[in-house]
Scaffold this active site. Structure first.
Site, PDB file in Angstrom:
ATOM      1  N   GLY A  39     119.936 -37.389  55.564  1.00 44.12           N
ATOM      2  CA  GLY A  39     120.621 -38.497  55.167  1.00 44.12           C
ATOM      3  C   GLY A  39     120.709 -38.924  53.656  1.00 44.12           C
ATOM      4  N   ALA A  42     118.057 -41.521  52.767  1.00 44.10           N
ATOM      5  CA  ALA A  42     116.613 -41.140  52.859  1.00 44.10           C
ATOM      6  C   ALA A  42     116.241 -39.858  51.852  1.00 44.10           C
ATOM      7  CB  ALA A  42     116.622 -40.531  54.407  1.00 44.10           C
ATOM      8  N   GLU A 135     127.152 -43.812  52.596  1.00 37.97           N
ATOM      9  CA  GLU A 135     127.113 -43.525  54.142  1.00 37.97           C
ATOM     10  C   GLU A 135     126.761 -44.866  54.870  1.00 37.97           C
ATOM     11  OE1 GLU A 135     126.414 -38.861  54.230  1.00 37.97           O
ATOM     12  OE2 GLU A 135     124.546 -39.995  54.264  1.00 37.97           O
ATOM     13  N   ASN A 176     130.031 -35.544  42.313  1.00 38.06           N
ATOM     14  CA  ASN A 176     130.400 -34.066  42.172  1.00 38.06           C
ATOM     15  C   ASN A 176     131.826 -34.084  41.634  1.00 38.06           C
ATOM     16  OD1 ASN A 176     131.876 -34.039  44.408  1.00 38.06           O
ATOM     17  ND2 ASN A 176     130.215 -33.182  45.635  1.00 38.06           N
ATOM     18  N   ASP A 224     119.837 -22.838  50.136  1.00 39.52           N
ATOM     19  CA  ASP A 224     120.514 -24.117  51.017  1.00 39.52           C
ATOM     20  C   ASP A 224     120.596 -25.176  49.645  1.00 39.52           C
ATOM     21  OD1 ASP A 224     120.912 -26.269  52.296  1.00 39.52           O
ATOM     22  OD2 ASP A 224     119.519 -25.767  53.746  1.00 39.52           O
ATOM     23  N   GLY A 229     122.295 -32.578  45.367  1.00 38.48           N
ATOM     24  CA  GLY A 229     122.882 -33.673  44.856  1.00 38.48           C
ATOM     25  C   GLY A 229     122.087 -34.981  44.849  1.00 38.48           C
ATOM     26  N   ASP A 230     121.365 -34.995  46.141  1.00 39.01           N
ATOM     27  CA  ASP A 230     120.457 -36.451  46.111  1.00 39.01           C
ATOM     28  C   ASP A 230     119.307 -36.199  45.346  1.00 39.01           C
ATOM     29  OD1 ASP A 230     122.040 -37.189  48.470  1.00 39.01           O
ATOM     30  OD2 ASP A 230     121.110 -35.589  49.795  1.00 39.01           O
ATOM     31  N   ALA A 260     115.422 -27.886  44.226  1.00 37.21           N
ATOM     32  CA  ALA A 260     115.756 -28.249  45.508  1.00 37.21           C
ATOM     33  C   ALA A 260     116.780 -27.361  46.390  1.00 37.21           C
ATOM     34  CB  ALA A 260     116.458 -29.749  45.632  1.00 37.21           C
TER      35      ALA A 260
HETATM   36  O1  RIB Z   1     123.503 -35.027  50.941  1.00 41.51           O
HETATM   37  C1  RIB Z   1     122.951 -34.176  51.897  1.00 41.51           C
HETATM   38  C2  RIB Z   1     123.023 -35.095  53.132  1.00 41.51           C
HETATM   39  O2  RIB Z   1     124.472 -35.580  53.538  1.00 41.51           O
HETATM   40  C3  RIB Z   1     122.538 -34.465  54.603  1.00 41.51           C
HETATM   41  O3  RIB Z   1     121.100 -34.507  54.517  1.00 41.51           O
HETATM   42  C4  RIB Z   1     123.193 -35.194  55.522  1.00 41.51           C
HETATM   43  O4  RIB Z   1     122.441 -35.962  56.621  1.00 41.51           O
HETATM   44  C5  RIB Z   1     124.505 -35.889  54.735  1.00 41.51           C
HETATM   45  O5  RIB Z   1     124.304 -37.220  54.794  1.00 41.51           O
END
Ligand code: RIB
Length: 283
Positions: A39, A42, A135, A176, A224, A229-230, A260
């Site tokens: 998420g 998170a 989201e 992005n 992976d 981006g997070d 990451a």
């Molecule tokens: O940015 C990656 C996230 O996007 C994933 O962890 C997935 O849950 C989506 O929310």
């Protein structure tokens, strides 16, 4: 210690390592399935925490086993979760992810309880910075951004229509390439920084339509890209709030994002600050 508030999503990621990403209508077999906490909200909260901030996450989960799994690493990592809402009528959000051997992915999200995070379900704590993504409901983001007194970062992901206040109030917008194209001229409404990421090619930071920094990440073996981006968003926010120069902050964020990508899964791959600094010193 910098105090960061994140308002956003919690998902359980069902991640399939696939020989190649499927095309529309195609079935690809031979995948290996894993479950990871994820998420965007998170991930950004835990990324900021591992990079050295004190972090609170406000999110909404269901009253189910997936919530326990999805929140596990946040709890272990010391992210404050006391304002998280449990909605007994909704399922915890789930993301279905395909990851190719190159690290590229595609993601489908079933938001579940994330869609029930309305602004009347929490009070807004004081912090130096607020990070939001898209989201959770747009109204929640607009109200939170408008009522927050500190530095505001909005990661416009996944791209969708937002209230103008989100664009005009943000001190930092992160997009992005695809999202940048989707928003087009609307991004010029931002009076702060706009960071645009270009995957392994790096990122640019602009202000008032002028580029103020550009950075290329260190070369890594990406396996992976989920959560990269997070990590970038959390790292850039933290570095700017720490008053590092725009160039310095962008380099730190690009390095953190690249690191990451070197492990599987969104949250297991989020790097500690010492590891990011090690990569920075080596490059
Ligand atoms: O940015 C990656 C996230 O996007 C994933 O962890 C997935 O849950 C989506 O929310």
């Amino acid at each position: 210690m910098t105090r960061i508030l994140v308002i956003g999503s919690v998902n359980l990621d069902l991640s399939a390592a696939v020989p190649r990403l499927p095309q529309a209508g195609e079935t690809v077999s031979g995948a290996k399935l894993s479950r990871f906490p994820g998420g965007k909200g998170a991930n950004q909260a835990l990324a900021a925490r591992r990079l050295g901030a004190e972090v609170e996450l406000i999110a909404c989960v269901g009253n189910d086993a997936n919530a326990v799994e999805a929140l596990a690493l946040l709890k272990d990592g010391g992210v404050e979760l006391s304002r998280c809402v449990v909605d007994a009528n909704a399922d915890t959000g789930v993301a279905l992810i395909c990851v190719a051997p190159s690290g590229e992915n595609n993601i489908v999200v079933a938001p579940g309880a994330n869609a029930a995070l309305s602004a009347d379900r929490f009070d807004l704590p004081v912090a130096e910075a607020l990070i939001c993504q898209l989201e959770v409901p747009g109204e929640t983001i607009a109200l939170s951004v408008n009522n927050f007194a500190g530095f505001v970062c909005v990661n416009l992901a996944p791209a969708r229509a937002v209230d103008d206040i989100v664009l005009t109030r943000a001190d930092l917008i992160v997009v992005n390439e695809t999202e940048a194209a989707w928003y087009g001229d609307k991004l010029s409404m931002c009076r702060g920084y706009v960071a645009t990421t270009f995957g392994k090619k790096g990122a640019e930071l602009s202000r008032d339509g002028k580029r103020v920094a550009k950075s290329t990440p260190p070369q890594v073996d990406a396996i992976d890209t989920t959560g990269a981006g997070d990590t970038f968003t959390a790292a850039l926010t933290l570095a700017l709030v720490e008053e590092r120069t725009p160039q310095d902050a962008l380099e730190f964020a690009c390095t953190a994002g690249a690191v990451a990508t070197t492990k599987q899964g969104a949250q297991p791959s989020l790097p500690m600050r010492a590891l990011v600094e090690e990569f920075s010193n080596a490059s």
